[in-house]
Design an enzyme around this catalytic site. Structure first.
Site, PDB file in Angstrom:
ATOM      1  N   ASP A 138      97.501 117.944 -27.613  1.00  9.68           N
ATOM      2  CA  ASP A 138      97.717 119.009 -28.580  1.00  9.68           C
ATOM      3  C   ASP A 138      96.693 118.832 -29.694  1.00  9.68           C
ATOM      4  OD1 ASP A 138      98.539 120.791 -30.498  1.00  9.68           O
ATOM      5  OD2 ASP A 138     100.553 119.953 -30.750  1.00  9.68           O
ATOM      6  N   LYS A 146      94.898 127.130 -37.428  1.00  2.00           N
ATOM      7  CA  LYS A 146      94.440 126.124 -38.376  1.00  2.00           C
ATOM      8  C   LYS A 146      92.913 126.043 -38.417  1.00  2.00           C
ATOM      9  CE  LYS A 146      98.672 123.518 -37.447  1.00  2.00           C
ATOM     10  NZ  LYS A 146      99.368 123.713 -38.729  1.00  2.00           N
ATOM     11  N   TRP A 184     105.053 116.910 -34.809  1.00  4.43           N
ATOM     12  CA  TRP A 184     104.776 117.804 -33.685  1.00  4.43           C
ATOM     13  C   TRP A 184     104.699 117.037 -32.368  1.00  4.43           C
ATOM     14  CZ3 TRP A 184     106.092 122.296 -35.052  1.00  4.43           C
ATOM     15  CH2 TRP A 184     105.914 122.716 -36.372  1.00  4.43           C
TER      16      TRP A 184
END
Length: 367
Positions: free
Chosen positions: A176, A200, A103
């Protein structure tokens, strides 16, 4: 409920049962309206109370200073990958990106589409080692003219996590935190911006949390962008510029209220560290059978734990037998393989104890 699965999926991930039970109780009649929260106008006083509570709980739980805005958007972290450089890398502005996994690499690639190779610089990477560790301090090249340094706090695919945030010499972080937001307390004031998909650790997919300092937000230059892509506009409109993901924000509120009720982030951190002790303790105890993906113990994630078994046949057997025992989501990411155990906040210590007992029995039977 006795038939709830033990959910180790990496995302969308499990949610605290009390937050879901609250939603179940209110699903058909929310706040006495005779309607579901999904049917109520986002301009109504009933929904506004939920919206404001979600923002207030976020600020309280994370200790967010008053000079920071909280923004709730759709689009996931993927949209943020592009919105960030579109807002903050205009003109000659430059930024550094630390590439530590799947990511993080996507964020870097999206930023380069906006700023190009010269203005979006790679400050460090462990891609040559398949992201099996994090860069060391000596391996980072942070430029003093950078507007921000972007990094990913927890790498969901590879199972690495920054236990101590990288040093930048005072240059603001943009981070992030999609897969470890609110796993522990930390100092928000060191960050220019934090963003995180909710699916999440916070709630369902469809909501993305952004936390941005007023000072950093003032640096956004986006008047020529389509309206929805402007962070300043969403901040000014209190995340109500367009119809927000109301049900997602409602579930987010439920999760945050539950988190507060159990003692906040300090209690959550204690649970997370205990889960890590149990799971890594079992892996290290049986090092000849379970092989960790991460090569440096200091870089191990307390949210995503990757390891391999001796053969693919044993891996498949592990996943299938665990599912029969009520545990799901253990198959590793397609580019890594093996086993991945995602132990987000909603995963209980008891859940991990059950998994460890299964692992011990599996080794005894197949080792």
């Amino acid at each position: 409920m006795t038939n709830r699965a033990i959910n180790f999926y990496a995302g969308p991930a499990g949610l605290p049962l009390p937050a879901l039970e609250r939603a179940k109780e209110e699903l058909l009649d929310f706040a006495g309206t005779g309607m579901s929260v999904m049917e109520v106008s986002h301009r109504s006083k009933e929904y506004d109370a939920v919206h404001e509570e979600a923002l207030a709980l976020t600020r309280e739980l994370m200790g967010i200073p008053a000079n920071y805005k909280i923004i709730l958007l759709q689009g996931g972290a993927h949209l943020s990958f592009g919105m960030i450089p579109l807002n903050f890398l205009r003109g000659s502005h430059k930024a550094d990106y630390i590439n530590t996994g799947n990511w993080a690499e996507k964020a870097y690639k999206e930023a380069k589409l906006v700023g190009g190779e010269e203005r979006v610089r790679l400050a460090g990477s462990t891609k040559a080692e398949n992201y099996a560790r994090l860069p060391k301090k000596s391996e980072l090249n942070i430029h003093p003219d950078s507007m921000y340094v972007h990094f990913t706090s927890n790498n969901t695919v590879e199972g690495t996590q920054w236990q101590e945030f990288p040093e930048t010499g005072g240059i603001p972080y943009i981070c992030d935190m999609s897969s470890d937001i609110m796993w522990r307390p930390f100092d928000v004031s060191k960050f220019g911006m934090i963003y995180a998909g909710a699916q999440k650790n916070l709630g369902p997919s469809g909501v993305t949390l952004h936390i941005v300092s007023d000072e950093f937000l003032e640096k956004a230059e986006a008047q020529d962008l389509p309206s929805y892509l402007r962070y300043k506009l969403h901040a000014e409109k209190n995340s109500l510029y367009n119809t927000p993901p109301t049900f997602g924000i409602y579930i987010l509120r439920n999760v945050l209220a539950y988190n507060k009720s159990i003692g906040g982030l300090k209690a959550i951190e204690a649970n997370n560290r205990r889960k890590g002790e149990l799971l890594y303790g079992c892996i290290d105890k049986h090092a000849g059978f379970f092989k960790p993906f991460v090569t440096e113990k200091a870089d191990r994630s307390l949210m995503n734990v990757d390891f391999f078994l001796p053969t693919e046949e044993l891996t498949d057997m592990f996943v299938k037998e665990a599912k029969k025992a009520g545990m799901v989501g253990l198959k590793g990411y397609r580019d890594v393989g093996g086993i991945r155990v995602s132990t987000y906040n909603a995963v209980t210590v008891q859940n991990v104890e059950t998994l460890v007992q299964f692992m011990e029995a599996f080794v005894k039977k197949n080792g």
